[in-house]
Design a protein around this motif. Structure first.
Motif, PDB file in Angstrom:
ATOM      1  N   MET A  93      -8.158   2.133   2.878  1.00 15.92           N
ATOM      2  CA  MET A  93      -7.170   3.174   2.583  1.00 15.92           C
ATOM      3  C   MET A  93      -6.810   3.164   1.097  1.00 15.92           C
ATOM      4  O   MET A  93      -6.678   4.223   0.472  1.00 15.92           O
ATOM      5  N   ALA A  94      -6.661   1.976   0.507  1.00  7.08           N
ATOM      6  CA  ALA A  94      -6.351   1.870  -0.922  1.00  7.08           C
ATOM      7  C   ALA A  94      -7.509   2.407  -1.755  1.00  7.08           C
ATOM      8  O   ALA A  94      -7.292   3.122  -2.736  1.00  7.08           O
ATOM      9  N   ASN A  95      -8.729   2.084  -1.355  1.00  9.30           N
ATOM     10  CA  ASN A  95      -9.909   2.543  -2.078  1.00  9.30           C
ATOM     11  C   ASN A  95     -10.010   4.060  -2.027  1.00  9.30           C
ATOM     12  O   ASN A  95     -10.296   4.705  -3.039  1.00  9.30           O
ATOM     13  N   GLU A  96      -9.787   4.636  -0.864  1.00 10.89           N
ATOM     14  CA  GLU A  96      -9.852   6.090  -0.716  1.00 10.89           C
ATOM     15  C   GLU A  96      -8.788   6.789  -1.555  1.00 10.89           C
ATOM     16  O   GLU A  96      -8.990   7.907  -2.001  1.00 10.89           O
ATOM     17  N   ALA A  97      -7.659   6.122  -1.758  1.00 12.48           N
ATOM     18  CA  ALA A  97      -6.586   6.692  -2.573  1.00 12.48           C
ATOM     19  C   ALA A  97      -6.805   6.436  -4.061  1.00 12.48           C
ATOM     20  O   ALA A  97      -5.994   6.862  -4.898  1.00 12.48           O
ATOM     21  N   GLY A  98      -7.878   5.716  -4.403  1.00 16.12           N
ATOM     22  CA  GLY A  98      -8.152   5.389  -5.799  1.00 16.12           C
ATOM     23  C   GLY A  98      -7.217   4.322  -6.353  1.00 16.12           C
ATOM     24  O   GLY A  98      -7.018   4.218  -7.557  1.00 16.12           O
ATOM     25  N   LYS A  99      -6.663   3.489  -5.459  1.00 13.89           N
ATOM     26  CA  LYS A  99      -5.677   2.485  -5.859  1.00 13.89           C
ATOM     27  C   LYS A  99      -6.087   1.065  -5.475  1.00 13.89           C
ATOM     28  O   LYS A  99      -5.245   0.179  -5.366  1.00 13.89           O
ATOM     29  N   LEU A 100      -7.389   0.827  -5.281  1.00 12.18           N
ATOM     30  CA  LEU A 100      -7.841  -0.483  -4.816  1.00 12.18           C
ATOM     31  C   LEU A 100      -7.477  -1.587  -5.797  1.00 12.18           C
ATOM     32  O   LEU A 100      -6.990  -2.642  -5.397  1.00 12.18           O
ATOM     33  N   ASP A 101      -7.689  -1.361  -7.093  1.00  7.35           N
ATOM     34  CA  ASP A 101      -7.380  -2.400  -8.081  1.00  7.35           C
ATOM     35  C   ASP A 101      -5.902  -2.781  -8.046  1.00  7.35           C
ATOM     36  O   ASP A 101      -5.558  -3.960  -8.060  1.00  7.35           O
ATOM     37  N   GLU A 102      -5.037  -1.772  -8.004  1.00 10.25           N
ATOM     38  CA  GLU A 102      -3.595  -2.049  -7.955  1.00 10.25           C
ATOM     39  C   GLU A 102      -3.232  -2.796  -6.674  1.00 10.25           C
ATOM     40  O   GLU A 102      -2.419  -3.719  -6.696  1.00 10.25           O
ATOM     41  N   PHE A 103      -3.833  -2.377  -5.562  1.00  5.23           N
ATOM     42  CA  PHE A 103      -3.553  -3.010  -4.275  1.00  5.23           C
ATOM     43  C   PHE A 103      -4.007  -4.462  -4.288  1.00  5.23           C
ATOM     44  O   PHE A 103      -3.278  -5.360  -3.861  1.00  5.23           O
ATOM     45  N   LEU A 117       1.040   2.905   8.498  1.00  2.00           N
ATOM     46  CA  LEU A 117       0.783   2.301   9.811  1.00  2.00           C
ATOM     47  C   LEU A 117       0.166   3.310  10.772  1.00  2.00           C
ATOM     48  O   LEU A 117      -0.757   2.977  11.524  1.00  2.00           O
ATOM     49  N   THR A 118       0.652   4.535  10.743  1.00  2.00           N
ATOM     50  CA  THR A 118       0.113   5.578  11.619  1.00  2.00           C
ATOM     51  C   THR A 118      -1.338   5.863  11.280  1.00  2.00           C
ATOM     52  O   THR A 118      -2.191   5.938  12.167  1.00  2.00           O
ATOM     53  N   GLU A 119      -1.635   6.001   9.977  1.00  2.00           N
ATOM     54  CA  GLU A 119      -3.017   6.253   9.557  1.00  2.00           C
ATOM     55  C   GLU A 119      -3.927   5.099   9.962  1.00  2.00           C
ATOM     56  O   GLU A 119      -5.036   5.313  10.457  1.00  2.00           O
ATOM     57  N   GLN A 120      -3.457   3.885   9.773  1.00  6.01           N
ATOM     58  CA  GLN A 120      -4.266   2.724  10.131  1.00  6.01           C
ATOM     59  C   GLN A 120      -4.523   2.698  11.637  1.00  6.01           C
ATOM     60  O   GLN A 120      -5.639   2.448  12.082  1.00  6.01           O
ATOM     61  N   TYR A 121      -3.504   2.998  12.416  1.00  8.06           N
ATOM     62  CA  TYR A 121      -3.641   2.991  13.879  1.00  8.06           C
ATOM     63  C   TYR A 121      -4.591   4.093  14.343  1.00  8.06           C
ATOM     64  O   TYR A 121      -5.468   3.858  15.171  1.00  8.06           O
ATOM     65  N   GLU A 122      -4.426   5.283  13.787  1.00 11.06           N
ATOM     66  CA  GLU A 122      -5.215   6.431  14.235  1.00 11.06           C
ATOM     67  C   GLU A 122      -6.661   6.394  13.767  1.00 11.06           C
ATOM     68  O   GLU A 122      -7.546   6.893  14.451  1.00 11.06           O
ATOM     69  N   THR A 123      -6.911   5.824  12.589  1.00 13.14           N
ATOM     70  CA  THR A 123      -8.271   5.842  12.033  1.00 13.14           C
ATOM     71  C   THR A 123      -8.996   4.512  12.174  1.00 13.14           C
ATOM     72  O   THR A 123     -10.214   4.465  12.070  1.00 13.14           O
ATOM     73  N   GLY A 124      -8.241   3.431  12.343  1.00 13.46           N
ATOM     74  CA  GLY A 124      -8.853   2.106  12.416  1.00 13.46           C
ATOM     75  C   GLY A 124      -9.287   1.575  11.057  1.00 13.46           C
ATOM     76  O   GLY A 124      -9.979   0.562  10.978  1.00 13.46           O
ATOM     77  N   LYS A 125      -8.889   2.254   9.981  1.00 15.85           N
ATOM     78  CA  LYS A 125      -9.267   1.826   8.638  1.00 15.85           C
ATOM     79  C   LYS A 125      -8.457   0.609   8.222  1.00 15.85           C
ATOM     80  O   LYS A 125      -7.303   0.464   8.580  1.00 15.85           O
ATOM     81  N   SER A 126      -9.091  -0.250   7.430  1.00 18.35           N
ATOM     82  CA  SER A 126      -8.357  -1.378   6.869  1.00 18.35           C
ATOM     83  C   SER A 126      -7.482  -0.868   5.741  1.00 18.35           C
ATOM     84  O   SER A 126      -7.684   0.221   5.194  1.00 18.35           O
ATOM     85  N   LEU A 127      -6.510  -1.673   5.342  1.00 21.95           N
ATOM     86  CA  LEU A 127      -5.646  -1.299   4.228  1.00 21.95           C
ATOM     87  C   LEU A 127      -6.456  -1.189   2.940  1.00 21.95           C
ATOM     88  O   LEU A 127      -6.190  -0.325   2.104  1.00 21.95           O
ATOM     89  N   GLY A 128      -7.464  -2.039   2.791  1.00 20.21           N
ATOM     90  CA  GLY A 128      -8.325  -1.985   1.618  1.00 20.21           C
ATOM     91  C   GLY A 128      -9.095  -0.675   1.538  1.00 20.21           C
ATOM     92  O   GLY A 128      -9.224  -0.084   0.465  1.00 20.21           O
ATOM     93  N   LEU A 185       0.828  -1.201   0.000  1.00 18.49           N
ATOM     94  CA  LEU A 185       0.000   0.000   0.000  1.00 18.49           C
ATOM     95  C   LEU A 185       0.864   1.254   0.000  1.00 18.49           C
ATOM     96  O   LEU A 185       0.582   2.207  -0.727  1.00 18.49           O
ATOM     97  N   ALA A 186       1.923   1.241   0.787  1.00 23.03           N
ATOM     98  CA  ALA A 186       2.821   2.401   0.822  1.00 23.03           C
ATOM     99  C   ALA A 186       3.435   2.644  -0.554  1.00 23.03           C
ATOM    100  O   ALA A 186       3.434   3.769  -1.062  1.00 23.03           O
ATOM    101  N   GLY A 187       3.927   1.599  -1.173  1.00 25.07           N
ATOM    102  CA  GLY A 187       4.551   1.742  -2.484  1.00 25.07           C
ATOM    103  C   GLY A 187       3.581   2.190  -3.561  1.00 25.07           C
ATOM    104  O   GLY A 187       3.905   3.035  -4.398  1.00 25.07           O
TER     105      GLY A 187
END
Length: 150
Positions: A64-74, A51-62, A39-41
């Motif tokens: 976070m990827a979706n919000e960044a518009g990168k779900l398919d790549e992830f 990791l900080t965003e996931q810890y602070e927001t409780g969001k899954s990596l999926g 996800l970082a890459g």
């Protein structure tokens, strides 16, 4: 680079290519070691910021990827990581190639039902995770996902 190191690098490269060419399964190995690195890459973030965003927001990596518009790549990268892990299990004799192929087919089918919300669909097992057993585990959608048996 010294000539000796250069020759050694060429030899290692030739061996790797030879082994890859003789393999019955062609795999596009993942460039990442784990989903957080992926996800970082893919998003251009650092592992620490993910990791900080996931810890602070409780969001899954999926999510976070979706919000960044990168779900398919992830998702594609997660699939490659899983294929790499299965290839290692086949190589070590813990799994047959046929079993690995069936698992890959199931993962590809299940990804069609992944929308980045952390919930995925399992195959005939109760619980959560990658078709996991009872309990909670890494979901097929890049987060903690609860699988629905079918």
């Amino acid at each position: 680079m010294t000539m000796k190191k250069f020759k050694k690098a060429i030899l290692i490269g030739a061996i790797v290519l030879g082994v890859g060419a003789s393999s019955s399964t062609v795999l596009a190995a993942s460039a990442y070691n784990n989903p957080v690195e992926a996800l970082a890459g893919i998003t251009g973030k650092t592992v620490e910021s993910v990791l900080t965003e996931q810890y602070e927001t409780g969001k899954s990596l999926g999510v976070m990827a979706n919000e960044a518009g990168k779900l398919d790549e992830f998702q594609k990268e997660l699939l490659e990581m899983r294929k790499d892990a299965l290839a290692q299990r086949v190589e070590s004799g813990n799994l047959t190639q046929q079993q690995a192929d069936q698992m890959i087919t199931a993962m590809e089918e299940n990804q069609a039902y992944c929308y980045g919300d952390g919930y995925g669909r399992g195959r005939g097992m109760m619980g959560a995770g990658n078709g996991g057993m009872l309990g909670r585990g890494q979901g097929g959608c890049g987060g903690f996902g609860y699988n629905q048996a079918r």
